[in-house]
Structures are given as C-alpha cells and as structure tokens.
Design a protein around this motif. Structure first.
Motif, PDB file in Angstrom:
ATOM      1  N   UNK A 238     -79.476 100.312 -67.251  1.00 49.20           N
ATOM      2  CA  UNK A 238     -79.447  98.866 -67.424  1.00 49.20           C
ATOM      3  C   UNK A 238     -78.341  98.369 -68.342  1.00 49.20           C
ATOM      4  N   UNK A 239     -77.363  99.221 -68.625  1.00 50.93           N
ATOM      5  CA  UNK A 239     -76.282  98.840 -69.534  1.00 50.93           C
ATOM      6  C   UNK A 239     -75.189  98.025 -68.839  1.00 50.93           C
ATOM      7  N   UNK A 240     -75.008  98.251 -67.528  1.00 51.06           N
ATOM      8  CA  UNK A 240     -73.937  97.556 -66.797  1.00 51.06           C
ATOM      9  C   UNK A 240     -74.468  97.007 -65.479  1.00 51.06           C
TER      10      UNK A 240
ATOM     11  N   UNK B 113     -72.648  93.714 -57.500  1.00 55.41           N
ATOM     12  CA  UNK B 113     -72.870  92.424 -58.170  1.00 55.41           C
ATOM     13  C   UNK B 113     -71.544  91.796 -58.592  1.00 55.41           C
ATOM     14  N   UNK B 114     -70.650  92.622 -59.124  1.00 54.44           N
ATOM     15  CA  UNK B 114     -69.334  92.145 -59.552  1.00 54.44           C
ATOM     16  C   UNK B 114     -68.548  91.636 -58.345  1.00 54.44           C
ATOM     17  N   UNK B 115     -68.546  92.416 -57.272  1.00 55.49           N
ATOM     18  CA  UNK B 115     -67.820  92.019 -56.054  1.00 55.49           C
ATOM     19  C   UNK B 115     -68.363  90.714 -55.490  1.00 55.49           C
TER      20      UNK B 115
ATOM     21  N   UNK C 211     -65.664  98.401 -68.158  1.00 54.54           N
ATOM     22  CA  UNK C 211     -65.069  97.372 -67.315  1.00 54.54           C
ATOM     23  C   UNK C 211     -64.756  97.932 -65.939  1.00 54.54           C
ATOM     24  N   UNK C 212     -64.839  97.052 -64.953  1.00 54.78           N
ATOM     25  CA  UNK C 212     -64.398  97.364 -63.601  1.00 54.78           C
ATOM     26  C   UNK C 212     -63.015  96.754 -63.421  1.00 54.78           C
TER      27      UNK C 212
ATOM     28  N   UNK D 120     -68.172  94.954 -67.321  1.00 56.85           N
ATOM     29  CA  UNK D 120     -69.259  95.535 -66.536  1.00 56.85           C
ATOM     30  C   UNK D 120     -70.635  95.141 -67.056  1.00 56.85           C
ATOM     31  N   UNK D 121     -70.713  94.700 -68.303  1.00 52.33           N
ATOM     32  CA  UNK D 121     -72.011  94.321 -68.875  1.00 52.33           C
ATOM     33  C   UNK D 121     -72.405  92.895 -68.508  1.00 52.33           C
TER      34      UNK D 121
END
Length: 104
Positions: free
Chosen positions: A44-46, A51-53, A76-77, A94-95
């Motif tokens: 659950x850290x990132x 979701x980012x995409x 980071x992504x 990423x968080x």
C-alpha cells in the motif's frame, strides 16, 4: 597434448563464467525494480502503474505511449511518449500520482 587439455579447461571455465554474467545482471536491473514495485504496491505504499496511466494518458492525446519505468529510489514512475520524432518523459510520484516534471 597436456597443454591443449589445460587450455581447453581454462576456456571452458571462462566460457561458463561469462555465460553466467547476463543472468546475474538481469536480476539487478529492471526485473529487480519490478519486484520491488510489486512489494511496495502490495504494502500500500505506492499506486499501481495502471492508476497512474489512467490519469496521465488521457492528457496525452496525439502522443504515442511507449511504456514506463519505475524508480524505487525516487518512488516515481517515468512514462515515455513519442510524437513526430519528439520524446517526452513524464515523472509521476508513485505515492500520490502527482506529476513531478515533464521533460522533452
């Protein structure tokens, strides 16, 4: 004859050692980062890269999405895009999913 047998043995050992190198290096590279990303996601850290995409891709109309990398140190992504020969990188926390920077 004894000299050629010794030389053959040395070559065989050297070849075996060289063949083992790419396997070892592969574990230290992107596969290791992917494993770390999976562990951090489960903890659950990132956020997931999906979701980012889902946040970033709709804003990049006209750009071809080439993929992403995960940086476990920066959490980071980095998403990579291409349009008309121009490359753009978008770094995302990423968080939180916040865009950190865009680089052309």
């Amino acid at each position: 004859m004894a000299r050629s047998a010794g030389m053959f043995r040395k070559c065989a050992i050297l070849t075996a050692a060289l063949l083992a190198l790419p396997i070892t290096a592969a574990h230290a590279g992107p596969a290791g980062e992917q494993s770390q990303a999976r562990r951090e996601l489960r903890a659950g850290k990132i956020l997931s890269v999906r979701d980012i995409e889902a946040t970033v891709l709709p804003a990049m109309k006209g750009w071809e999405y080439l993929g992403f990398e995960y940086d476990p140190t920066a959490l980071a992504y980095r998403l990579k895009f291409l349009r008309q020969g121009n490359v753009m990188f978008i770094d995302v926390d990423a968080r939180t999913g916040a865009i950190l920077r865009q680089t052309r």
